[in-house]
Design an enzyme around this catalytic site. Structure first.
Site, PDB file in Angstrom:
ATOM      1  N   CYS A   2       1.418  -1.382   0.327  1.00 16.50           N
ATOM      2  CA  CYS A   2       0.000   0.142   0.280  1.00 16.50           C
ATOM      3  C   CYS A   2       0.916   1.000  -0.455  1.00 16.50           C
ATOM      4  O   CYS A   2       1.713   1.452  -0.379  1.00 16.50           O
ATOM      5  CB  CYS A   2      -1.224   0.066   1.547  1.00 16.50           C
ATOM      6  SG  CYS A   2      -2.245  -1.280   1.456  1.00 16.50           S
ATOM      7  N   ARG A  50      -4.624   1.947  -0.613  1.00 20.39           N
ATOM      8  CA  ARG A  50      -4.836   0.162  -0.720  1.00 20.39           C
ATOM      9  C   ARG A  50      -4.848  -1.011  -1.469  1.00 20.39           C
ATOM     10  O   ARG A  50      -5.322  -0.617  -2.882  1.00 20.39           O
ATOM     11  CB  ARG A  50      -5.777  -0.355   0.482  1.00 20.39           C
ATOM     12  CG  ARG A  50      -5.582  -2.062   0.921  1.00 20.39           C
ATOM     13  CD  ARG A  50      -7.566  -2.644   1.276  1.00 20.39           C
ATOM     14  NE  ARG A  50      -6.789  -3.261   1.952  1.00 20.39           N
ATOM     15  CZ  ARG A  50      -8.001  -4.596   2.094  1.00 20.39           C
ATOM     16  NH1 ARG A  50      -9.359  -3.997   2.046  1.00 20.39           N
ATOM     17  NH2 ARG A  50      -8.214  -5.678   2.383  1.00 20.39           N
ATOM     18  N   LEU A  54      -3.899  -9.386   1.350  1.00 17.91           N
ATOM     19  CA  LEU A  54      -4.917 -10.450   2.298  1.00 17.91           C
ATOM     20  C   LEU A  54      -5.925  -9.769   2.189  1.00 17.91           C
ATOM     21  O   LEU A  54      -6.268  -8.797   2.878  1.00 17.91           O
ATOM     22  CB  LEU A  54      -3.855 -10.405   3.629  1.00 17.91           C
ATOM     23  CG  LEU A  54      -2.069 -11.585   3.104  1.00 17.91           C
ATOM     24  CD1 LEU A  54      -1.407 -11.316   4.651  1.00 17.91           C
ATOM     25  CD2 LEU A  54      -2.641 -12.999   2.208  1.00 17.91           C
ATOM     26  N   ASN A  76       2.155  -0.101   5.534  1.00 17.65           N
ATOM     27  CA  ASN A  76       2.583  -1.057   3.716  1.00 17.65           C
ATOM     28  C   ASN A  76       3.333  -2.429   4.297  1.00 17.65           C
ATOM     29  O   ASN A  76       4.252  -2.064   4.755  1.00 17.65           O
ATOM     30  CB  ASN A  76       3.299   0.680   3.684  1.00 17.65           C
ATOM     31  CG  ASN A  76       3.568   0.384   2.456  1.00 17.65           C
ATOM     32  OD1 ASN A  76       3.626  -0.690   1.350  1.00 17.65           O
ATOM     33  ND2 ASN A  76       5.266   0.652   2.173  1.00 17.65           N
ATOM     34  N   GLY A  77       2.685  -3.206   3.675  1.00 21.83           N
ATOM     35  CA  GLY A  77       4.119  -4.183   3.556  1.00 21.83           C
ATOM     36  C   GLY A  77       3.300  -5.319   3.736  1.00 21.83           C
ATOM     37  O   GLY A  77       1.562  -5.836   3.929  1.00 21.83           O
ATOM     38  N   ASP A  99      -2.890  -9.142   7.537  1.00 19.77           N
ATOM     39  CA  ASP A  99      -2.164  -8.784   9.231  1.00 19.77           C
ATOM     40  C   ASP A  99      -2.158  -7.178   9.929  1.00 19.77           C
ATOM     41  O   ASP A  99      -1.543  -7.487  11.329  1.00 19.77           O
ATOM     42  CB  ASP A  99      -0.878  -8.880   8.347  1.00 19.77           C
ATOM     43  CG  ASP A  99      -0.981  -8.153   7.279  1.00 19.77           C
ATOM     44  OD1 ASP A  99      -1.490  -7.723   6.623  1.00 19.77           O
ATOM     45  OD2 ASP A  99       0.487  -8.257   6.385  1.00 19.77           O
ATOM     46  N   ILE A 301      12.252 -10.708 -18.500  1.00 16.62           N
ATOM     47  CA  ILE A 301      12.358  -9.946 -20.456  1.00 16.62           C
ATOM     48  C   ILE A 301      14.031  -9.771 -20.557  1.00 16.62           C
ATOM     49  O   ILE A 301      14.446 -10.446 -20.191  1.00 16.62           O
ATOM     50  CB  ILE A 301      12.115  -8.098 -20.286  1.00 16.62           C
ATOM     51  CG1 ILE A 301      13.259  -7.770 -18.468  1.00 16.62           C
ATOM     52  CG2 ILE A 301      10.686  -8.466 -19.695  1.00 16.62           C
ATOM     53  CD1 ILE A 301      13.095  -6.164 -18.628  1.00 16.62           C
ATOM     54  N   GLY A 375      14.004 -12.072  -6.384  1.00 15.83           N
ATOM     55  CA  GLY A 375      15.906 -13.128  -5.980  1.00 15.83           C
ATOM     56  C   GLY A 375      17.091 -13.046  -5.332  1.00 15.83           C
ATOM     57  O   GLY A 375      17.853 -12.612  -5.330  1.00 15.83           O
TER      58      GLY A 375
END
Length: 648
Positions: A2, A50, A54, A76-77, A99, A301, A375
């Protein structure tokens, strides 16, 4: 994922309107819902955009008020262990399964610092305590999620991005020339600074608290407090090394990575992963696939230019793992079309040119999923950067020579332009050992030449991570303030140079470049990214490994490779390390030349008053001639000028 924003320190009947305007500037971070909460007598406002991941129901709406009414939060997260936290909290009647609701209950039960320490995740938080009239701002351990804050005209402003702060009438927007100087050094503005005077970034792993009475004192000094320390983790880990066998270490690493990835695959929306075909992303995807009943959606890509394309390697890994793979080969004009968007996306000067392919792969992924795992982090944790070999080897082989002689060697290396060196290396590539086969070796030789005449090995690292070596000569009236890289008192006390470099990268380059790049590019298309290698439990395990389990026989990320080889054939992975980049040097001499020439116009540079134009023009002319590749230096100037023209 968010966007959050708000302010403290003004009592006005228009607070809700202002807060809503600030949140609207973050629409791209959260297009699904918005909310504003204000306490006008206290002079506080919290606002939220938002992106529903979840609990897609209204029970996940923010700002969220705790059941007791004491706390109000914008968040946020993601908290990946929030279900475990719920089990540890006193029984209560949960309104939903977000959460955010879990965090509120934790703050009421355990307090702020204890709750942050128990939380596993990535986050930026603003919490208002109505009882103590205190605002708390907090940021995750590694800095995955951004949070800016600062006093402007007696009002404390905060937000996920600077564009939200700009929407408040108190915002001043004075460019910080010292921060600009640091930007030319690093191609990003490092923590705690921002490009604006009086506005800071909250350091990773910290929180700060401001009482409403402090706001009345107008611009009181705020000191962030650490709840988790990467330095402590590094020092404790290296003082208590893993004592098991290679196989034990491989088993333990796969277990902790599997735990992290399992938690980060939790979502109520479609989820996938970036796949470059390199070690880090391939490991993440391989472990995702072992835990998924259906093919994981993967994205990459490619570029047709030699030396910049990893798509064919990603395709091979995807085929072997059985993922649902999507790839897109990007034409130069498609990549170049992203450039006008960059100053709006990144919101302050940012000049890592891999921001372009990062945006493109994020845009591709967003067409299919709402969450993508990445990664990132493997290089810093497991020794993946070439500089970890270079710095040690250079000093061991050349450190005993007089500086004057090393300077002469540097002169020899720069007699040929990088393109010529590339041709030379291609002719003899088969005769070279694997650890001397690099993508774009000419650029690396020129970079080596720049750092040969150093006094100690730490200066080699400093040179390798620097763009403009004397930025104060370029920025008018700019000085270079201290950072973690220049203040040795902030360095981790670890036993070897390589681990010192890995630590410094973890607390500087990783949050300020890599994670910033990914966050802004992905959020620019409303895509949540998650970075399982940066689960703090993975980091703590990595720091307890001896260096020989990271670098062995001239090979980087040795232990991480062993985990990957359990799932992907070794021959599919072994190749020279390739950066996620674009042929910027060629483009600046070709299709981007007129655009760059306009931004680098000597008269315009002098009129703006920030740079000494003649020094920049010298680099530009030399680059155009092909004698040197100054693309990274010039990209710094171009990105600042493009940003300045949009925002000032």
């Amino acid at each position: 994922m968010c966007g959050i924003t708000g302010f403290l320190g003004t009592s006005s009947s228009g607070s809700a309107v202002v807060a809503d305007r600030m949140a609207s500037a973050l629409y791209h971070r959260g297009p699904d819902d918005s909310g504003v909460w204000v306490d006008e007598p206290a002079g506080v406002a919290l606002a939220h955009r938002r992106l529903s991941i979840l609990d897609l129901s209204p029970a996940g709406h923010q700002p969220m008020v705790s059941p007791s009414g004491r706390y109000v939060i914008v968040f946020n997260g993601e908290i990946y262990n929030h279900l475990e936290l719920r089990e540890a909290l006193p029984d209560g009647k949960w309104r939903g399964h977000s959460d955010t609701e879990t965090l509120l209950a934790a703050f009421e039960c355990w307090g702020v610092e204890a709750s942050l320490k128990k939380s596993v995740g990535m986050f930026a938080i603003a919490l208002w305590d109505r009882e103590s009239r205190t605002l708390t701002l907090g940021r995750d351990r590694l800095g995955e999620k951004p949070l800016y804050y600062g006093w402007q005209n007696g009002v404390l402003l905060f937000g996920s991005e600077l564009k939200a702060l700009r929407a408040h009438p108190a915002f001043q927007g004075v460019i910080n020339r010292d921060a600009l100087t640091l930007f030319l050094r690093h191609n990003y503005v490092p923590v705690p600074y921002s490009i604006y005077r009086g506005i800071n970034k909250l350091p990773p792993g910290t929180f700060l608290q401001v009482n409403a009475s402090a706001a009345l004192a107008s611009s009181s000094v705020i000191h962030p407090v650490s709840y988790w320390s990467a330095r402590e983790v590094a020092e404790i880990g290296q003082a208590n090394l893993f004592r098991g066998s290679d196989n034990d270490a491989c088993e333990a690493l796969e277990a902790v990575l599997g735990q992290s990835i399992r938690g980060q695959m939790l979502a109520d929306v479609p989820l996938g992963a970036f796949l470059s075909g390199g070690i880090d992303s391939s490991t993440v995807v391989a472990l995702m696939q072992t835990q998924s009943k259906r093919p994981v959606k993967t994205f990459t890509i490619g570029f047709n230019e030699a030396g910049y394309n990893e798509a064919e390697h990603a395709h091979a890994v995807a085929r072997h793992l059985g993922t649902e793979h999507t790839e897109l080969y990007v034409k130069p004009e498609e990549a170049q079309a992203v450039i006008p968007l960059l100053s709006g996306l990144y919101d302050e000067p940012f000049a890592d040119s891999s921001q372009i392919p990062t945006y493109l792969v994020s845009r591709l992924a967003r067409e299919h999923v709402t969450v993508s795992l990445s990664g990132d982090g493997g290089d810093e944790l497991f020794g993946g950067y070439n500089r970890y070999f270079w710095a040690q080897n250079i000093w061991r082989r050349l450190g005993w020579l007089p500086q004057s002689l090393r300077a002469a060697v540097a002169g020899v290396l720069t007699t040929l332009p990088p393109t010529t060196w590339n041709s030379v290396f291609r002719k003899f590539e088969r005769m070279l050992p694997a650890n001397l086969r690099y993508a774009n070796p000419g650029d690396k030789l020129h970079k080596l030449a720049e750092i040969l005449a150093v006094r100690n090995p730490e200066e080699i690292y400093w040179g390798l991570v620097s763009h403009w070596k004397q930025p104060t000569q370029i920025v008018k009236y700019g000085t270079e303030p201290p950072t973690v890289l220049t203040d040795a008192s902030q360095w981790a006390n670890v036993p070897d140079l390589t681990h010192r470099m890995m630590y410094l990268d973890t607390v500087s380059y990783l949050p300020d470049d890599i994670l910033t790049k990914v966050d802004r590019a992905a959020m620019g298309v409303s895509l949540e990214t998650r970075v399982p290698l940066l689960d703090h439990r993975v980091l703590e395990f990595a720091w307890a490994l001896p260096l020989t389990m990271k670098l062995r026989d001239g090979q980087s990320k040795w232990l991480l490779r062993q985990v990957l080889y359990r799932h992907v054939p070794q021959e599919m992975i072994e190749r020279p390390k390739m950066g996620f980049g674009i042929p910027l040097d060629v483009w600046l001499r070709g299709p981007l030349r007129s655009w760059a020439e306009e931004l680098l116009n000597a008269s315009s540079l002098e009129t703006s008053g920030y740079f000494r134009a003649s020094l920049i023009r010298d680099k530009w002319d030399e680059h155009l001639s092909g004698r040197r590749n100054w693309s990274y230096y010039l990209w710094d100037i171009l990105m600042f000028e493009a940003w300045r023209r949009q925002w000032h």
